[in-house]
Design an enzyme around this catalytic site. Structure first.
Site, short mmCIF file in Angstrom:
data_model
loop_
_atom_site.label_atom_id
_atom_site.label_comp_id
_atom_site.label_asym_id
_atom_site.label_seq_id
_atom_site.Cartn_x
_atom_site.Cartn_y
_atom_site.Cartn_z
N CYS A 115 -5.83 7.31 -3.67
CA CYS A 115 -5.92 5.90 -3.07
C CYS A 115 -7.58 4.82 -3.19
O CYS A 115 -7.48 3.90 -3.12
CB CYS A 115 -5.81 5.82 -1.24
N GLN A 148 0.40 13.78 3.06
CA GLN A 148 -0.66 12.52 3.69
C GLN A 148 -0.76 11.57 5.62
O GLN A 148 -0.82 12.05 6.49
CB GLN A 148 -1.31 10.75 3.08
N ARG A 183 1.86 -9.29 9.05
CA ARG A 183 3.35 -9.78 9.80
C ARG A 183 2.46 -10.22 10.99
O ARG A 183 1.95 -9.96 12.13
CB ARG A 183 4.14 -8.95 10.17
N CYS A 194 -9.87 7.44 2.24
CA CYS A 194 -9.21 8.73 2.34
C CYS A 194 -8.75 8.50 1.24
O CYS A 194 -8.30 7.54 0.40
CB CYS A 194 -8.92 9.11 4.00
N GLY A 229 -5.85 11.08 -1.30
CA GLY A 229 -4.82 12.60 -1.67
C GLY A 229 -5.27 13.08 -1.24
O GLY A 229 -6.70 13.77 -2.25
N HIS A 251 -1.33 -2.26 0.57
CA HIS A 251 -1.84 -0.56 -0.42
C HIS A 251 -1.77 -0.05 -1.11
O HIS A 251 -0.49 0.51 -0.91
CB HIS A 251 -1.58 0.58 1.36
N SER A 266 -0.13 1.84 6.53
CA SER A 266 -0.26 0.70 5.46
C SER A 266 1.06 0.68 4.67
O SER A 266 2.19 2.24 4.34
CB SER A 266 -0.61 1.28 4.71
#
Length: 396
Positions: A93, A153, A213, A381, A383, A351, A250
């Site tokens: 990420c 995750q 949203r 953060c 993986g 994401h 996300s």
């Protein structure tokens, strides 16, 4: 400002598109999506692409249309001279955040004068995990070290929520706040200076984030079912009551982003105004079972190295992969919640894995400029139990 400083001249991003077929950006090849960002970055700054020493891009699912060094494909697709090199990196990420760090570090080392850091992920066209192809990511040695096996995750987020005692209500309230902040920022035009319009094959154009949203409420999110519970995992982790849902995670997302980074001397020579400079960087590893806690040691390293205290930092971008992650960071550092993701985070803005690092950077730079802040901290953060942290300083 010293002539050798690594500065950010500009940083832009596409809107977020839902990362599934039918999403706003799903009809666009990811190389074209990234190429459009690169073209716009040069156009906005009237920069000759031949001056770019390197293009460093992040992408996580390097399979299918995203295989074969997609950053180089995007550079060629954008019409750059074929003399401009490019490389694609994967720090999960944090891939494009690491791209920006590598770019800035190259400038500081004297290896680059001008470099672009960028990232792309089309989760609609290269689905997450499709690069694995059903293979095992570890062999006998990893199995020996972790005989019970590692987890995805989402389960890591569940373990964090349980260990730190974040209730389902807290997670959903944070998620609703992310959407509310992002919706308010969009309505006020706060994203306009970072967003670029993306032409679509039907002669249309995507100009706004599809994943926000505005009507989201904690009460509405409370009705969603957990995403990651299975009977096998429930037997392995009987202490969990499974609080992570699609609403406090996300979403799958398509997007691209890019930052123009150079030495202060190069910016002056070209008549370009630097918007910010890099002050410090840190990376850290953490236990790969809870996996997502590396933001804590990475932030501590960053603060120690920079000599800047948390109280001096005006905005924090802590990636909202799952709601427990920014809440964990907030609690552990006793930070000001009003400075945390003030324009919303990935729960609302999406994401797009390989693009998220430079997406956060774009939002952070614009927030600091608008609010009059000086320092901004970004942490991600990743993986496998790693994390990045970056400190920038706005220049005026």
């Amino acid at each position: 400002m010293a002539a050798t400083d690594a500065v950010i001249v500009d940083v832009v991003r596409t809107p977020s598109g839902r990362g599934k077929p039918g999403g706003a950006l799903s009809d666009i090849h990811p190389a074209d999506l990234l190429a459009g960002v690169l073209v716009e970055l040069l156009r906005r700054n009237d920069l000759d692409p031949a001056l770019v020493d390197d293009v460093i891009g992040g992408c996580v699912t390097q399979a299918g249309e995203q295989a074969g060094n997609i950053t180089r494909t995007a550079v060629l697709s954008a019409g750059f001279p074929d003399s401009v090199p490019a490389v694609t990196i994967d720090r999960q990420c944090g891939s494009s955040q690491q791209a920006a760090a590598f770019a800035a570090q190259g400038v500081l080392a004297g290896a680059y004068d001008i470099v672009i850091a960028c990232g792309v992920e089309s989760m609609s066209r290269a689905p997450m995990g499709s690069n694995v192809g059903g293979a095992s990511l570890g062999g006998a040695l990893l199995a020996h070290r972790y005989p019970d096996g590692l987890v995805n995750q989402g389960v890591s987020a569940e373990l964090i929520a349980h260990r730190w005692g974040f209730s389902r209500g807290e997670l959903d309230a944070f998620a609703a706040q992310s959407h509310a902040r992002a919706a308010a920022a969009a309505a006020s035009g706060a994203y306009e200076s970072e967003l670029i319009a993306v032409p679509t094959p039907d002669s249309g154009s995507v100009t706004a984030d599809e994943t926000i949203r505005s009507a989201t409420t904690a009460e509405g999110l409370a009705g969603l079912s957990p995403s990651f519970r299975t009977d096998r995992l429930a037997a392995r982790f009987p202490e969990l009551d499974w609080r992570i849902t699609p609403g406090n995670s996300s979403p799958l997302t398509d997007g691209a982003s890019a930052a123009l980074i150079m030495s202060a001397a190069a910016a002056e020579r070209l008549g370009l105004r630097p918007r910010a400079r890099f002050r410090s960087f840190a990376v850290a590893g953490s236990d790969p079972l809870p996996m997502l806690t590396g933001i804590l040691p990475a932030t501590r390293k960053l603060l120690d190295r920079s000599g800047v205290s948390l109280d001096e930092i005006d905005a924090y971008e802590v990636n909202e992969a799952f709601a427990p992650i920014p809440l964990l960071w907030l609690r552990e550092f006793g930070a000001d919640p009003e400075r945390l993701n003030p324009r919303g985070g990935a729960i609302a803005l999406g994401h797009a894995l390989g693009s998220s690092g430079t997406r956060l950077l774009s939002t952070l730079v614009n927030e600091l400029e608008a609010s009059g802040g000086r320092y901004g901290l970004q942490t991600m953060c990743e993986g496998g139990g790693t994390a990045n942290a970056t400190l920038i300083e706005i220049l005026r």
